[in-house]
Design a protein around this motif. Structure first.
Motif, PDB file in Angstrom:
ATOM      1  N   UNK A  16     -15.114  54.134  30.922  1.00 49.51           N
ATOM      2  CA  UNK A  16     -15.898  53.519  32.188  1.00 49.51           C
ATOM      3  C   UNK A  16     -16.699  52.483  31.771  1.00 49.51           C
ATOM      4  N   UNK A  17     -17.245  52.772  30.578  1.00 48.37           N
ATOM      5  CA  UNK A  17     -18.088  51.750  29.920  1.00 48.37           C
ATOM      6  C   UNK A  17     -17.480  50.578  29.293  1.00 48.37           C
ATOM      7  N   UNK A  18     -16.236  50.911  28.937  1.00 44.53           N
ATOM      8  CA  UNK A  18     -15.529  50.026  28.293  1.00 44.53           C
ATOM      9  C   UNK A  18     -14.759  49.037  29.426  1.00 44.53           C
ATOM     10  N   UNK A  19     -14.468  49.694  30.541  1.00 51.08           N
ATOM     11  CA  UNK A  19     -13.968  48.837  31.753  1.00 51.08           C
ATOM     12  C   UNK A  19     -15.104  47.883  32.417  1.00 51.08           C
ATOM     13  N   UNK A  20     -16.308  48.412  32.352  1.00 55.48           N
ATOM     14  CA  UNK A  20     -17.486  47.477  32.628  1.00 55.48           C
ATOM     15  C   UNK A  20     -17.424  46.394  31.913  1.00 55.48           C
ATOM     16  N   UNK A  21     -17.408  46.723  30.421  1.00 51.87           N
ATOM     17  CA  UNK A  21     -17.680  45.574  29.429  1.00 51.87           C
ATOM     18  C   UNK A  21     -16.547  44.634  29.875  1.00 51.87           C
ATOM     19  N   UNK A  22     -15.487  45.037  29.802  1.00 56.32           N
ATOM     20  CA  UNK A  22     -14.140  44.043  30.078  1.00 56.32           C
ATOM     21  C   UNK A  22     -14.638  43.137  31.256  1.00 56.32           C
ATOM     22  N   UNK A  23     -14.967  44.013  32.272  1.00 57.16           N
ATOM     23  CA  UNK A  23     -15.248  42.960  33.656  1.00 57.16           C
ATOM     24  C   UNK A  23     -16.274  42.022  33.292  1.00 57.16           C
ATOM     25  N   UNK A  24     -17.151  42.133  32.522  1.00 53.83           N
ATOM     26  CA  UNK A  24     -18.230  41.187  32.167  1.00 53.83           C
ATOM     27  C   UNK A  24     -17.771  40.158  31.272  1.00 53.83           C
ATOM     28  N   UNK A  69     -10.262  39.322  39.285  1.00 50.48           N
ATOM     29  CA  UNK A  69     -10.732  40.294  38.538  1.00 50.48           C
ATOM     30  C   UNK A  69      -9.637  41.372  38.041  1.00 50.48           C
ATOM     31  N   UNK A  70      -8.956  42.006  39.220  1.00 55.46           N
ATOM     32  CA  UNK A  70      -8.282  43.047  38.918  1.00 55.46           C
ATOM     33  C   UNK A  70      -6.949  42.583  38.588  1.00 55.46           C
ATOM     34  N   UNK A  71      -6.637  41.592  38.557  1.00 54.63           N
ATOM     35  CA  UNK A  71      -5.151  41.096  38.153  1.00 54.63           C
ATOM     36  C   UNK A  71      -5.318  40.488  36.727  1.00 54.63           C
ATOM     37  N   UNK A  72      -6.708  40.102  36.448  1.00 53.20           N
ATOM     38  CA  UNK A  72      -6.747  39.782  34.871  1.00 53.20           C
ATOM     39  C   UNK A  72      -6.829  40.758  34.219  1.00 53.20           C
ATOM     40  N   UNK A  73      -7.204  42.063  34.473  1.00 54.08           N
ATOM     41  CA  UNK A  73      -7.510  43.131  33.724  1.00 54.08           C
ATOM     42  C   UNK A  73      -6.568  43.934  34.025  1.00 54.08           C
ATOM     43  N   UNK A  74      -5.794  43.956  34.979  1.00 56.89           N
ATOM     44  CA  UNK A  74      -4.461  44.675  35.052  1.00 56.89           C
ATOM     45  C   UNK A  74      -5.217  46.138  35.554  1.00 56.89           C
ATOM     46  N   UNK A  75      -5.947  46.069  36.541  1.00 57.30           N
ATOM     47  CA  UNK A  75      -6.597  47.595  37.238  1.00 57.30           C
ATOM     48  C   UNK A  75      -6.580  47.092  38.722  1.00 57.30           C
ATOM     49  N   UNK A  76      -6.465  48.503  39.294  1.00 56.04           N
ATOM     50  CA  UNK A  76      -6.537  48.296  40.736  1.00 56.04           C
ATOM     51  C   UNK A  76      -7.786  47.711  41.497  1.00 56.04           C
ATOM     52  N   UNK A  77      -7.744  47.103  42.561  1.00 58.85           N
ATOM     53  CA  UNK A  77      -8.967  46.400  42.909  1.00 58.85           C
ATOM     54  C   UNK A  77     -10.020  47.550  43.542  1.00 58.85           C
ATOM     55  N   UNK A  78      -9.494  48.800  43.854  1.00 60.58           N
ATOM     56  CA  UNK A  78     -10.469  49.668  43.991  1.00 60.58           C
ATOM     57  C   UNK A  78     -11.145  49.988  42.886  1.00 60.58           C
ATOM     58  N   UNK A  79     -10.634  49.770  41.726  1.00 61.41           N
ATOM     59  CA  UNK A  79     -11.398  50.302  40.363  1.00 61.41           C
ATOM     60  C   UNK A  79     -12.653  49.161  40.070  1.00 61.41           C
ATOM     61  N   UNK A  80     -11.839  48.059  40.217  1.00 60.23           N
ATOM     62  CA  UNK A  80     -12.496  46.602  39.981  1.00 60.23           C
ATOM     63  C   UNK A  80     -13.645  46.686  41.057  1.00 60.23           C
ATOM     64  N   UNK A  81     -13.598  47.044  42.336  1.00 60.91           N
ATOM     65  CA  UNK A  81     -14.983  47.111  43.227  1.00 60.91           C
ATOM     66  C   UNK A  81     -15.973  47.979  42.836  1.00 60.91           C
ATOM     67  N   UNK A  82     -15.404  49.261  42.376  1.00 61.19           N
ATOM     68  CA  UNK A  82     -16.407  50.202  41.893  1.00 61.19           C
ATOM     69  C   UNK A  82     -17.278  49.753  40.706  1.00 61.19           C
ATOM     70  N   UNK A  83     -16.423  49.045  39.643  1.00 65.54           N
ATOM     71  CA  UNK A  83     -17.249  48.900  38.556  1.00 65.54           C
ATOM     72  C   UNK A  83     -18.280  47.721  39.068  1.00 65.54           C
ATOM     73  N   UNK A  84     -17.864  46.841  39.917  1.00 64.56           N
ATOM     74  CA  UNK A  84     -18.639  45.640  40.318  1.00 64.56           C
ATOM     75  C   UNK A  84     -20.015  46.205  41.217  1.00 64.56           C
ATOM     76  N   UNK A  85     -19.597  47.017  41.921  1.00 63.30           N
ATOM     77  CA  UNK A  85     -20.752  47.736  42.652  1.00 63.30           C
ATOM     78  C   UNK A  85     -21.900  48.190  41.676  1.00 63.30           C
TER      79      UNK A  85
END
Length: 249
Positions: free
Chosen positions: A4-12, A27-43
């Motif tokens: 989860x920390x790796x994914x958050x760092x990738x978003x940053x 963001x979800x397209x660039x990182x190839x992650x679901x939009x729901x995951x991107x939304x959770x990390x961003x929140x």
């Protein structure tokens, strides 16, 4: 490794590298992650101030809490340590010795050096201070000094180049061109038969810390290779600056 920390760092990293505000979909397209995951990390990142959201446009960008972290981290960076890999890369690309020079009074002092693979060398010695108007690397340092310092420097009695006196008006024009293009090229100004190429290095405060470059025997330089050397030096100067926290505007 905590995923989860790796994914958050990738978003940053995405928000930093894209250098613009992004939607969740981007963001979800660039990182190839679901939009729901991107939304959770961003929140979560929004809650701690590492990401900000424009409620009107629904775009996300880096948040204000990262600023003091970045300043603190950048202030600890030693240019000599940070530049080691960049100098090695420049020497590998050009096969020439590469140098990092800093200002020392009214002179330039070579602080770091990386050796290239060519056997015919241009001698630049550690600890030898040379006037700032001599050679592309040192002249780059002079070009990015404040105007009042340049005016002071040009009022001095300047030592001659190898085969000619210094034309101060031409030198001033050269400095302004270097400042504009962020690249400098010299020909046998203090080393016989040598071409110098230099580029500036800035820190996170957009303050010049020195200049990076190569000094090449003239016999190895053609118009084509000169363009290649210039491109390599300029790119390595930008990379060096980025490693010190500098951001190109």
């Amino acid at each position: 490794m905590i995923q989860s920390l790796v994914k958050a760092a990738n978003v940053l990293d995405v928000l930093k590298n894209e250098n613009r505000e992004l939607t969740i979909a981007e963001i979800s397209e660039i990182l190839n992650i679901p939009p729901s995951t991107a939304h959770r990390i961003l929140s979560t990142l929004i809650e701690i101030g590492y990401v900000s959201k424009d409620e009107r446009t629904h775009l996300y960008g880096l948040g204000p809490s990262l600023i003091p972290l970045g300043i603190k981290a950048s202030s600890k960076l030693d240019p000599q340590d940070v530049g080691k890999s960049v100098l090695e890369n420049l020497s590998e690309i050009t096969m020439e010795d590469s140098f990092f020079v800093i200002k020392s009074g009214d002179k330039g002092l070579m602080l770091s050096k990386s050796e290239g693979k060519h056997t015919l060398k241009i001698v630049e010695n550690f600890g030898i201070e040379i006037d700032l108007h001599k050679g592309a690397i040192r002249k780059t340092i002079l070009a990015f000094q404040p105007d009042d310092y340049i005016n002071y420097y040009l009022k001095k009695d300047l030592s001659n180049y190898l085969d000619s006196p210094v034309d101060k008006e031409e030198l001033r024009k050269d400095l302004m061109e270097i400042r504009s293009k962020k690249i400098s090229v010299s020909d046998s100004e203090y080393i016989e038969g040598a071409i110098g190429i230099g580029a500036p290095v800035f820190n996170y405060k957009d303050v010049l810390v020195g200049a990076i470059g190569v000094v090449i025997p003239k016999e190895r330089v053609t118009e084509e290779t000169k363009r290649e050397y210039i491109e390599a030096v300029k790119n390595c100067g930008i990379e060096f600056s980025k490693n010190l926290g500098h951001s190109e505007v």
